[in-house]
Enzyme design. Structure first.
Site, PDB file in Angstrom:
ATOM      1  N   LYS A 188     -18.287   4.385   1.370  1.00 13.55           N
ATOM      2  CA  LYS A 188     -17.062   4.395   0.385  1.00 13.55           C
ATOM      3  C   LYS A 188     -17.512   5.435  -0.582  1.00 13.55           C
ATOM      4  CE  LYS A 188     -14.183   1.045  -0.831  1.00 13.55           C
ATOM      5  NZ  LYS A 188     -13.637   0.199  -0.001  1.00 13.55           N
ATOM      6  N   TYR A 241       3.282 -11.996   0.933  1.00 13.51           N
ATOM      7  CA  TYR A 241       4.553 -12.144   1.321  1.00 13.51           C
ATOM      8  C   TYR A 241       4.730 -12.010   2.943  1.00 13.51           C
ATOM      9  CZ  TYR A 241       9.706 -12.162   1.552  1.00 13.51           C
ATOM     10  OH  TYR A 241      10.884 -12.523   1.951  1.00 13.51           O
ATOM     11  N   GLY A 299      -0.762 -15.695  -4.804  1.00 14.24           N
ATOM     12  CA  GLY A 299      -0.617 -14.211  -4.522  1.00 14.24           C
ATOM     13  C   GLY A 299       0.610 -13.769  -3.580  1.00 14.24           C
ATOM     14  N   GLY A 301       2.291 -11.025  -3.228  1.00 16.45           N
ATOM     15  CA  GLY A 301       2.418  -9.796  -2.933  1.00 16.45           C
ATOM     16  C   GLY A 301       2.511  -9.198  -1.575  1.00 16.45           C
ATOM     17  N   VAL A 350       0.479  -8.477   1.182  1.00 13.18           N
ATOM     18  CA  VAL A 350      -0.093  -9.408   2.052  1.00 13.18           C
ATOM     19  C   VAL A 350       0.435 -10.521   2.117  1.00 13.18           C
ATOM     20  CG1 VAL A 350      -2.108 -10.240   3.041  1.00 13.18           C
ATOM     21  CG2 VAL A 350      -2.209  -7.930   2.106  1.00 13.18           C
TER      22      VAL A 350
HETATM   23  P1  NAD Z   1      -0.780  -6.899  -4.064  1.00 12.73           P
HETATM   24  O1  NAD Z   1      -1.081  -6.256  -5.568  1.00 12.73           O
HETATM   25  O2  NAD Z   1       0.480  -6.488  -3.434  1.00 12.73           O
HETATM   26  O3  NAD Z   1      -0.643  -8.545  -4.415  1.00 12.73           O
HETATM   27  C1  NAD Z   1      -1.419  -9.373  -5.045  1.00 12.73           C
HETATM   28  C2  NAD Z   1      -0.511 -10.264  -5.702  1.00 12.73           C
HETATM   29  O4  NAD Z   1      -1.304 -11.318  -6.407  1.00 12.73           O
HETATM   30  C3  NAD Z   1       0.270  -9.664  -6.641  1.00 12.73           C
HETATM   31  O5  NAD Z   1       1.833  -9.874  -6.481  1.00 12.73           O
HETATM   32  C4  NAD Z   1       0.023 -10.127  -7.903  1.00 12.73           C
HETATM   33  O6  NAD Z   1       0.818 -10.515  -8.989  1.00 12.73           O
HETATM   34  C5  NAD Z   1      -0.659 -11.466  -7.578  1.00 12.73           C
HETATM   35  N1  NAD Z   1      -1.767 -11.997  -8.574  1.00 12.73           N
HETATM   36  C6  NAD Z   1      -2.607 -11.217  -9.160  1.00 12.73           C
HETATM   37  N2  NAD Z   1      -3.093 -12.391 -10.200  1.00 12.73           N
HETATM   38  C7  NAD Z   1      -2.901 -13.363  -9.876  1.00 12.73           C
HETATM   39  C8  NAD Z   1      -3.145 -14.863 -10.129  1.00 12.73           C
HETATM   40  N3  NAD Z   1      -4.262 -14.987 -11.141  1.00 12.73           N
HETATM   41  N4  NAD Z   1      -2.535 -16.008  -9.678  1.00 12.73           N
HETATM   42  C9  NAD Z   1      -1.454 -15.633  -8.697  1.00 12.73           C
HETATM   43  N5  NAD Z   1      -1.303 -14.507  -8.169  1.00 12.73           N
HETATM   44  C10 NAD Z   1      -1.837 -13.387  -8.761  1.00 12.73           C
HETATM   45  O7  NAD Z   1      -1.998  -6.767  -3.056  1.00 12.73           O
HETATM   46  P2  NAD Z   1      -2.119  -6.977  -1.639  1.00 12.73           P
HETATM   47  O8  NAD Z   1      -2.018  -5.528  -0.953  1.00 12.73           O
HETATM   48  O9  NAD Z   1      -1.225  -7.997  -1.144  1.00 12.73           O
HETATM   49  O10 NAD Z   1      -3.539  -7.494  -1.536  1.00 12.73           O
HETATM   50  C11 NAD Z   1      -3.921  -8.857  -1.808  1.00 12.73           C
HETATM   51  C12 NAD Z   1      -5.266  -9.061  -1.584  1.00 12.73           C
HETATM   52  O11 NAD Z   1      -5.882  -8.640  -0.403  1.00 12.73           O
HETATM   53  C13 NAD Z   1      -6.198  -8.167  -2.608  1.00 12.73           C
HETATM   54  O12 NAD Z   1      -7.444  -8.849  -3.075  1.00 12.73           O
HETATM   55  C14 NAD Z   1      -6.570  -6.788  -1.707  1.00 12.73           C
HETATM   56  O13 NAD Z   1      -7.850  -6.556  -1.857  1.00 12.73           O
HETATM   57  C15 NAD Z   1      -6.758  -7.803  -0.164  1.00 12.73           C
HETATM   58  N6  NAD Z   1      -6.471  -6.835   1.008  1.00 12.73           N
HETATM   59  C16 NAD Z   1      -5.653  -6.241   1.222  1.00 12.73           C
HETATM   60  C17 NAD Z   1      -5.485  -5.374   2.178  1.00 12.73           C
HETATM   61  C18 NAD Z   1      -3.948  -4.822   2.430  1.00 12.73           C
HETATM   62  O14 NAD Z   1      -3.721  -4.265   3.525  1.00 12.73           O
HETATM   63  N7  NAD Z   1      -2.917  -4.605   1.540  1.00 12.73           N
HETATM   64  C19 NAD Z   1      -6.140  -5.371   3.212  1.00 12.73           C
HETATM   65  C20 NAD Z   1      -7.582  -6.085   3.142  1.00 12.73           C
HETATM   66  C21 NAD Z   1      -7.504  -6.728   1.834  1.00 12.73           C
END
Ligand code: NAD
Length: 354
Positions: free
Chosen positions: A80, A183, A177, A179, A181
């Site tokens: 990292k 959705y 959440g 977001g 992932v």
């Molecule tokens: P994102 O920011 O698009 O979605 C996260 C959502 O969670 C947002 O809509 C945010 O408003 C919501 N949120 C934040 N705090 C909240 C709370 N207290 N209560 C309810 N909702 C809340 O992020 P993402 O890319 O969808 O990732 C989601 C999680 O998965 C993160 O922890 C990320 O590290 C992990 N992750 C993502 C990926 C990827 O490919 N995007 C891969 C591995 C792990």
């Protein structure tokens, strides 16, 4: 921190401090283990309050990548990079090009990618200086849909264990959440006939899921206590903690968020409560699988990444099997799965070829 003692404790290979006066670069690259191949891990930019904090974060995250990559069956080690600075104020072309030159000096031992605080545009600057940067615009693109696909199959595997069938039709899944992932996961679940309960701090995100997927909405502070089959954390880390554990009314926890257990003992507590915990770095490996697919000879082929993400179904079942056989909680079984693969491949005979 006692850096060498820490490195010795978890068997790190290398720690690189990168400094460049002109661009203001202060960055750390931690390479944990390259037994399986070049070490892949994202580049994070954050306003660390001290150098120690930044070094510790780089080391901890690098080790996490070794386990994630190994358990996902990738031929990649773990590393990292962290850049000390404010991602909203301190970014420049020079900063990322300076970092790119440091990545290049490692000759492919470290491959970087986007992470919290960095974007595809930042990676493109790094790419001007080194080919060892993945997850670029023209490559694998947004990993979220593939991550969601992996989580969906991980949830199916959890259902198989808990309910004896992996059919999610009629199962209640509570997603925290909605977001990128969350959705996409909701879409897969909806298609498979699951009942959705969702929350988010942004109303727009919730409304979209209600309108387009027929999800039931609850307030952010209500999702933990929702009566459901699966609780799927897709927002924050450390969501399984002393305050939340007693409120959970689910049979399994399976979601994309990183570092879901605040402390390891919370994994033990879930087990004692009879709630199956699907380890986060196993079920959310779709993202790194997608980025790693760019590194395949011949370049990125989406179908291959999709197949590997679907295979996380088997990885989840394997972890559950190890947990049962060795009578350990699933979070420890995940580590065992990764360590077994690394240790075995490290021992495979190297034949001399004349
Ligand atoms: P994102 O920011 O698009 O979605 C996260 C959502 O969670 C947002 O809509 C945010 O408003 C919501 N949120 C934040 N705090 C909240 C709370 N207290 N209560 C309810 N909702 C809340 O992020 P993402 O890319 O969808 O990732 C989601 C999680 O998965 C993160 O922890 C990320 O590290 C992990 N992750 C993502 C990926 C990827 O490919 N995007 C891969 C591995 C792990």
């Amino acid at each position: 921190m006692e850096i060498f003692n820490y490195m010795q404790k978890y068997n790190y290979e290398q720690l690189v401090l990168c400094h460049d006066e002109a661009s203001g670069l202060r960055a750390i690259i931690a390479i944990h283990d390259t037994t399986l191949g070049p070490a892949l891990g994202g580049c994070r930019m954050w306003t660390y309050s001290s150098e120690d904090e930044a070094i510790e974060d780089a080391l901890r995250l690098a080790r996490g990548m070794t386990y994630k990559n190994a358990a996902a069956g990738l031929n990649l080690g773990g590393a990292k990079a962290v850049v000390i600075g404010d991602p909203r104020k301190d970014k420049s072309e020079a900063l990322f090009r300076a970092l790119g030159r440091y990545v290049e000096t490692l000759g492919g031992r470290y491959i970087t990618a986007e992470d919290a605080g960095t974007t595809i545009e930042d990676m493109e600057y790094i790419r001007m200086e080194t080919k060892y940067a993945a997850g670029l615009g023209e490559g694998s693109g947004d990993p979220s849909p593939i991550t969601a696909l992996g989580v969906f199959h991980g949830i199916r595997a959890a259902c198989k264990e808990v309910f004896g069938t992996d059919d999610v039709a009629g199962r209640k899944v509570a997603i925290q959440g909605i977001g990128n992932v969350g959705y996409n996961l909701a879409k897969y679940l909806k298609k498979a006939g699951a009942e959705l309960i969702v929350t988010d701090i942004f109303e727009d995100n919730v409304n979209k899921a209600v309108k387009e997927l027929g999800a039931k909405a609850v307030k952010p502070d209500e999702i933990i206590g929702v009566e459901c089959d699966i609780f799927s954390p897709c927002a924050l880390g450390a969501i399984i903690n002393d305050e939340t554990i007693d409120k959970l009314k689910c049979k399994a926890v399976a979601g994309s968020a990183n570092n879901q257990l605040k402390e390891d003992r919370h994994g033990d507590m879930l087990e004692q409560k009879g709630i199956l915990y699907v380890p986060d770095y196993i079920i959310n490996a779709g993202g790194v699988i997608n980025v790693a697919a760019e590194l395949e000879p011949g370049g990125y082929v989406r179908e291959k990444a999709v197949k590997k993400a679907e295979a996380l179904y088997n990885a989840v079942l394997e972890v559950i099997e190890i947990a049962k056989k060795e009578n350990i909680p699933t979070y420890k079984a995940a580590d065992r799965l990764a360590e077994n693969r690394i240790n075995l491949l490290a021992k495979v005979r190297k034949n001399y070829v004349g």
